[in-house]
Design an enzyme around this catalytic site. Structure first.
Site, PDB file in Angstrom:
ATOM      1  N   SER A 420     -21.579 -19.865  36.405  1.00  0.00           N
ATOM      2  CA  SER A 420     -21.744 -20.953  37.367  1.00  0.00           C
ATOM      3  C   SER A 420     -21.747 -20.411  38.782  1.00  0.00           C
ATOM      4  CB  SER A 420     -20.628 -21.986  37.196  1.00  0.00           C
ATOM      5  OG  SER A 420     -19.380 -21.369  37.353  1.00  0.00           O
ATOM      6  N   HIS A 441     -26.775 -23.055  32.421  1.00  0.00           N
ATOM      7  CA  HIS A 441     -25.486 -23.488  32.990  1.00  0.00           C
ATOM      8  C   HIS A 441     -25.061 -24.835  32.415  1.00  0.00           C
ATOM      9  CE1 HIS A 441     -23.011 -24.954  36.629  1.00  0.00           C
ATOM     10  NE2 HIS A 441     -22.251 -24.344  35.760  1.00  0.00           N
ATOM     11  N   GLU A 453     -28.252 -27.133  33.355  1.00  0.00           N
ATOM     12  CA  GLU A 453     -29.056 -26.551  34.442  1.00  0.00           C
ATOM     13  C   GLU A 453     -29.714 -25.280  33.910  1.00  0.00           C
ATOM     14  OE1 GLU A 453     -27.327 -27.439  38.908  1.00  0.00           O
ATOM     15  OE2 GLU A 453     -26.358 -25.860  37.777  1.00  0.00           O
ATOM     16  N   ASN A 491     -23.485 -27.546  41.868  1.00  0.00           N
ATOM     17  CA  ASN A 491     -22.313 -27.048  42.587  1.00  0.00           C
ATOM     18  C   ASN A 491     -22.653 -26.808  44.053  1.00  0.00           C
ATOM     19  OD1 ASN A 491     -20.820 -27.250  40.315  1.00  0.00           O
ATOM     20  ND2 ASN A 491     -20.899 -25.079  39.786  1.00  0.00           N
TER      21      ASN A 491
END
Ligand code: 3HC
Length: 722
Positions: A420, A441, A453, A491
């Protein structure tokens, strides 16, 4: 065959078959409804027709009103004259009608069937009224006819949850009159219709039935309870209450009055932003699988039949569970027997929890578990189509693993990492396999969270991206293709989230008040501080440093997180963080946080005493989310996402951004980019002296949209990315 329509065919038995035609799901486009209306008029007026069967083309009845029309008309899109007429013609015209329902009858599709005098369906059919999921309510009489067929309690629950029921339950409830195999459906429906016409079977007029309705003394408390529960569960939503209003009018004043109220409530709901937002999410979620340069060429996806997962920790075991559940064979590799057993036990426990929740049988769980094979070496890796590395976030370790993988996997095997935080290119730096290296991800817990992702580098081949998209869909995730940058898409856009909240605390606001504004006021599953406790302050510190290194000009270095780490209050896992946690991990505001807050405020130099600046919950929401929108705009402008709507889906499915607000970018568009930019500019000026202007200053993409009056969701053309 031409466009959307309905056709009429009269058999020698005197039964007219009307077929709804608009593949793939026979959505009720206005042209279909018009044609249905004309077919009904013709069938009712023809001497050689004694009864009517309505069915759907190509093995599906109908998925309801054509949702594209909502997007086009900006709300409503339903011609109420046709609505009133076709339902009345179906139910009470001169000839009896039977619905022959195959595979699905949803929304307006089910309402067409409800208006018929009888309904037959095939095994495996799903029936439901999911309109509330789109921010509207049933608009073809469903609020009136469903309660009259299955009782108020069940009908209200079906509408409020949007959940469909299967054929067996529908038969038990009396929603369908019989379940018939697909090859016998039409003959059975013809016979049924002819029998009603001959008087050997009853003709039911659902709108005028009362036998299934609870008596008024029971019905009203049911509705009041449903209303109170809805207000508690979804305090921001109006349309479920409008739906309950329509049902109530029908119960108190009869079906015809109920239909009028339904029509009024439908138009009201269709005019609200919630409806626009939810329709946007419906299409955006389906569009994530359509990626420029990947799915628009002639490439065909290769099916992933067997994968290897490296690491049996929380993420690895979750990924293995999701894959095995989708029928994919899994090789789970660990470094020693103890860790391997731990990983396998976690997969077993994930499956056991599905059994406990009634999602699968014990036997099925056993069959899924049998697809997972544990290993301590790379021996079988030559047989896998894809590897997903899910070990700790250590670049050196990952680089060594990828170098090993290159040696022991087939040359066409996809090599992916669940990192990540680490640059995907760096992970593959010690291999020559850059074209087949991709990020996969997952979000924790990986077997439950719906987003994947897919991180492509500028070297990842389109075929590998396509295969990974296919894999994502196969394991029932919504895959979103993103570019390789710090934090990838989700994120990265959320990095200012906790930082803005920490800044507010340093200014003097109460952390619990902030969490309340974001949770109860805005509708996030939890506030930023509760989230920080869930993730862990140590991880927050590490991730924060990553962002500080990558984007120093726009990061607020949150003292509060540093101080929590110093005090070893890492969150849920240590029993205290921003909150205190009891044995059941229930969070309670914690008075012993005060000295930490005080130390952070002092270190920031921003605190001027008292409770800080006067801010309403809406101010707090904007202060925290507008920097997030700003980062989202950068992500769009840099081409990190294929299209802005992908970011909407990603924020909804990962962080729980409310779908009824449309996702991050749609929400900002509904507010208006000019307002977002204006407020950000205001804070940039206010905090310039503190060196924090960069945290707020609108990026070019946002500033241009504000200046030109364009929508952030319009995106950038591929050739013009900044
Ligand atoms: N209108 C227009 N298009 C629709 C549609 C609808 N009601 N339902 C599905 N589609 C389209 C999808 O957009 C998709 O198009 P694409 O291939 O171009 O992306 C295609 O049909 C296939 O849909 P899915 O990819 O979702 O296929 P699945 O097999 O996974 O799911 C489904 C099928 C269960 C029917 C799912 O699409 C679904 O839940 N559809 C929405 C059902 C719904 O909400 N109906 C209510 C509509 S509103 C209404 O009826 C108002 C009325 O009360 C007046």
């Amino acid at each position: 065959m031409g466009g959307p329509t309905a056709t009429l065919e009269v058999g020698s038995d005197g039964v007219a078959i009307i077929t709804l035609q608009n593949p793939p799901v026979n959505a009720l486009h206005p042209a279909v409804l018009n044609a249905l209306f004309n077919c009904l008029r013709e069938a009712h007026s023809r001497q050689d027709v004694k009864a009517i069967v309505v069915t759907g083309a190509k093995g599906r009845f109908s998925a309801g009103f054509d949702i594209n029309q909502f997007a086009k008309s900006g709300g409503g899109g339903i011609d109420s004259r046709i609505n009133d007429n076709f339902c009345a013609l179906l139910e009470s015209g001169p000839k009896p009608t039977v619905a022959a329902v195959e595979s699905l009858a949803l929304g307006g599709g089910l309402e067409v069937a409800l208006a018929c005098n009888a309904r037959l369906c095939t095994p495996g059919t799903k029936l439901g009224l999911p309109e509330l999921q789109l921010g509207i309510l049933p608009g073809f009489g469903g609020t009136q006819r469903l309660p009259r067929l299955v009782g108020l309690q069940t009908a209200a629950q079906m509408m409020l949850t949007s959940a469909p029921i299967n054929d067996k339950k529908a038969a038990k409830l009396g929603l369908v009159d019989a379940v018939v195999p697909a090859d016998k459906l039409l003959p059975a429906a013809r016979t049924w219709a002819a029998e009603i016409a001959a008087g050997t079977k009853p003709r039911n007029f659902t709108l005028y039935r009362t036998d299934k309705l609870e008596p008024l003394g029971e019905a009203l408390p049911i509705l009041e309870f449903a209303r109170a529960e809805t207000q508690k569960r979804a305090p921001h939503l109006t349309h479920p209450l409008l739906c309950l209003d329509a049902i109530r009018t029908g119960i108190e004043e009869g079906g015809l009055a109920g239909l009028r109220q339904e029509s009024f409530a439908f138009n009201k709901a269709a005019s609200l932003d919630t409806h626009k937002a939810l329709v946007h999410i419906f299409f955006a979620q389906r569009a994530t699988k359509k990626v420029r340069g990947i799915t628009d060429g002639g490439l065909k996806p290769r099916r992933i039949k067997k994968i290897a997962v490296l690491g049996g920790g929380l993420m690895g075991s979750g990924i293995a569970t999701a894959s095995a559940l989708a029928g994919i064979d899994v090789l789970l590799k660990e470094v020693n027997q103890k860790f391997l057993e731990g990983g396998l036990a976690r997969i077993k426990s994930n499956l056991a929890s599905r059994v406990k929740k009634g999602k699968m049988t014990q036997e099925a769980a056993g069959a899924v578990f049998a697809r997972v094979k544990g290993t301590l070496d790379y021996n079988d890796f030559c047989s896998v189509d894809m590897v997903i590395e899910a070990v700790i976030e250590d670049v050196g370790l990952k680089q060594r693993i990828f170098a090993d993988l290159e040696k022991c996997c087939r040359p066409d095997c996809i090599l992916s990492s669940n990192t990540s935080t680490i640059d995907i290119t760096l992970i593959g730096a010690k291999t020559r396999a850059a074209d087949r290296i991709v990020g996969a991800h997952f979000f924790s817990p990986a077997h439950i969270m719906p987003l994947l992702e897919i991180v492509r580098t500028d070297k990842t081949s389109p075929q590998v991206v396509l295969d990974t998209l296919e894999y994502g869909s196969a394991i029932k995730k919504t895959p979103v293709v993103v570019g390789n940058c710090t934090g990838f898409a989700v994120n990265r856009v959320f990095f200012p989230y906790t930082q803005a909240a920490c800044l507010l605390v340093d200014l003097g606001l109460d952390p619990y008040k902030i969490d309340m504004a974001i949770y109860a006021g805005f509708g996030m599953p939890m506030g930023p501080f509760r989230l920080s406790d869930l993730v862990g302050a140590d991880i927050g510190l590490h991730v924060g440093k990553n962002f500080l290194d990558s984007f120093p000009e726009r990061t607020y270095p949150a003292n509060l997180i540093v101080k929590l780490n110093e005090a070893k209050r890492l969150g849920e896992k240590t029993g205290s963080g921003f909150y205190a946690y009891d044995a059941k991990r229930k969070a309670k505001p914690d008075p012993s946080l005060a000295p930490i807050v005080e130390a952070s405020r002092k270190a920031s130099g921003l605190y001027k005493g008292g409770k800080g600046p006067a801010m309403s919950p809406q101010d707090i929401i904007e202060f925290i989310f507008f920097p997030v929108v700003n980062e989202g705009c950068r992500v769009i402008a840099e081409g990190i996402v294929d299209k802005p709507a992908d970011l909407d889906v990603a924020t909804v499915l990962s962080m729980g951004f409310p779908a009824y607000r449309g996702g991050l970018i749609k929400w900002a568009d509904l507010i208006g980019p000019a307002r977002v930019a204006e407020r950000l500019n205001g804070w940039a000026a206010q905090f310039e002296a503190a060196g924090l202007a960069g945290f707020f200053k609108p990026c070019d993409y946002l500033a241009n949209a504000a200046k030109n009056g364009t929508q952030l969701g319009a995106g950038v053309s591929p050739g013009s990315r900044m």
